[in-house]
Design an enzyme around this catalytic site. Structure first.
Site, PDB file in Angstrom:
ATOM      1  N   PHE A 136       0.862  -1.180   0.000  1.00 21.44           N
ATOM      2  CA  PHE A 136       0.000   0.000   0.000  1.00 21.44           C
ATOM      3  C   PHE A 136       0.898   1.230   0.000  1.00 21.44           C
ATOM      4  O   PHE A 136       1.696   1.427   0.906  1.00 21.44           O
ATOM      5  CB  PHE A 136      -0.912   0.016   1.227  1.00 21.44           C
ATOM      6  CG  PHE A 136      -1.860   1.199   1.244  1.00 21.44           C
ATOM      7  CD1 PHE A 136      -3.080   1.133   0.608  1.00 21.44           C
ATOM      8  CD2 PHE A 136      -1.500   2.373   1.883  1.00 21.44           C
ATOM      9  CE1 PHE A 136      -3.948   2.217   0.617  1.00 21.44           C
ATOM     10  CE2 PHE A 136      -2.353   3.460   1.901  1.00 21.44           C
ATOM     11  CZ  PHE A 136      -3.572   3.385   1.266  1.00 21.44           C
ATOM     12  N   CYS A 137       0.756   2.046  -1.044  1.00 20.30           N
ATOM     13  CA  CYS A 137       1.590   3.242  -1.175  1.00 20.30           C
ATOM     14  C   CYS A 137       0.795   4.449  -0.683  1.00 20.30           C
ATOM     15  O   CYS A 137      -0.228   4.800  -1.283  1.00 20.30           O
ATOM     16  CB  CYS A 137       2.025   3.444  -2.632  1.00 20.30           C
ATOM     17  SG  CYS A 137       3.026   4.927  -2.880  1.00 20.30           S
ATOM     18  N   PRO A 138       1.234   5.118   0.377  1.00 15.86           N
ATOM     19  CA  PRO A 138       0.487   6.295   0.854  1.00 15.86           C
ATOM     20  C   PRO A 138       0.561   7.474  -0.102  1.00 15.86           C
ATOM     21  O   PRO A 138      -0.323   8.330  -0.100  1.00 15.86           O
ATOM     22  CB  PRO A 138       1.164   6.617   2.192  1.00 15.86           C
ATOM     23  CG  PRO A 138       2.535   6.041   2.081  1.00 15.86           C
ATOM     24  CD  PRO A 138       2.389   4.817   1.234  1.00 15.86           C
ATOM     25  N   ASN A 141      -2.140   6.792  -2.354  1.00 14.78           N
ATOM     26  CA  ASN A 141      -3.351   6.472  -1.593  1.00 14.78           C
ATOM     27  C   ASN A 141      -4.075   5.268  -2.171  1.00 14.78           C
ATOM     28  O   ASN A 141      -5.288   5.280  -2.368  1.00 14.78           O
ATOM     29  CB  ASN A 141      -4.292   7.692  -1.560  1.00 14.78           C
ATOM     30  CG  ASN A 141      -5.490   7.470  -0.656  1.00 14.78           C
ATOM     31  OD1 ASN A 141      -5.387   6.794   0.355  1.00 14.78           O
ATOM     32  ND2 ASN A 141      -6.638   8.015  -1.037  1.00 14.78           N
TER      33      ASN A 141
END
Length: 213
Positions: A136-138, A141
């Site tokens: 999951f890449c912030p 998002n």
């Protein structure tokens, strides 16, 4: 009818509503736009409205636009979430069957309450199992999976290209400024005409000397 935005099975537009992810996505857009504004001003003060200046600004804006486009698509694309009611392929369904009543299949996600195909993992931020989940890449998002992996790689590539292009422009501009400064100090022609200093004349009258400008 499901919600308009979200990551549930009934959401019409895929978008993770994680507060941290939304904040980081907005920070990403702000940083890219701010970098474009700063670099555009530097190019204008350096090259003006010349053809070279317009080409440099056009290249900068093109790379930034592609980066933001890739970011938007990577954020709004379903990464490959397993749909509700998923089942194994007919040839393997009898192999995947489980005798446990709380677990219809051997590969079962108890959080999604759904069948989990091979090479899929549960993402706690989106609340879905994602096929070929990477992470999951912030910054985008969103979870990076089989359906948006290419878009994520393009986003990273365009950000790298934008940073490298900006760094090259800053290096060339700084070098030209240093050369002009050294030319002025050495008395060489820096590319502009310098105003000559007034010459002084010495006169002697009644045995005294004084300077007349």
């Amino acid at each position: 009818m499901g919600s308009l935005l979200g990551t549930s099975h009934n959401s019409r537009i895929w978008l993770s509503t994680n507060c941290g992810g939304l904040t980081m996505a907005m920070v990403t857009w702000f940083l890219v736009i701010y970098a474009c504004v700063v670099m555009s001003k530097m190019i204008y003060h350096w090259q003006g409205n010349t053809i070279i200046g317009m080409l440099l600004e056009g290249t900068l804006l093109c790379i930034a636009g592609l980066a933001l486009l890739s970011h938007s698509r990577a954020m709004l694309t379903n990464p490959g979430a397993i749909p509700s009611g998923a089942r194994p392929l007919p040839d393997h369904e009898h192999v995947e069957r489980s005798s446990d009543p709380d677990r219809p299949y051997k590969s079962w996600c108890f959080r999604c309450k759904n069948y989990k195909p091979p090479r899929s993992h549960h993402d706690s931020c989106t609340g879905r199992c994602v096929c070929k989940m990477d992470h999951f890449c912030p910054w985008v998002n969103n979870c990076v999976g089989v359906a948006n992996h290419k878009l994520f790689i393009l986003f990273v590539f365009y950000i790298f290209l934008l940073g490298s292009f900006s760094l090259c422009l800053i290096t060339v501009r700084a070098t030209s400024c240093m050369n002009e400064k050294n030319a002025v100090r050495s008395g060489a022609d820096p590319g502009f005409a310098a105003t000559p200093a007034p010459r002084r004349r010495r006169r002697r009258a009644a045995g005294d000397s004084y300077i007349i400008n």
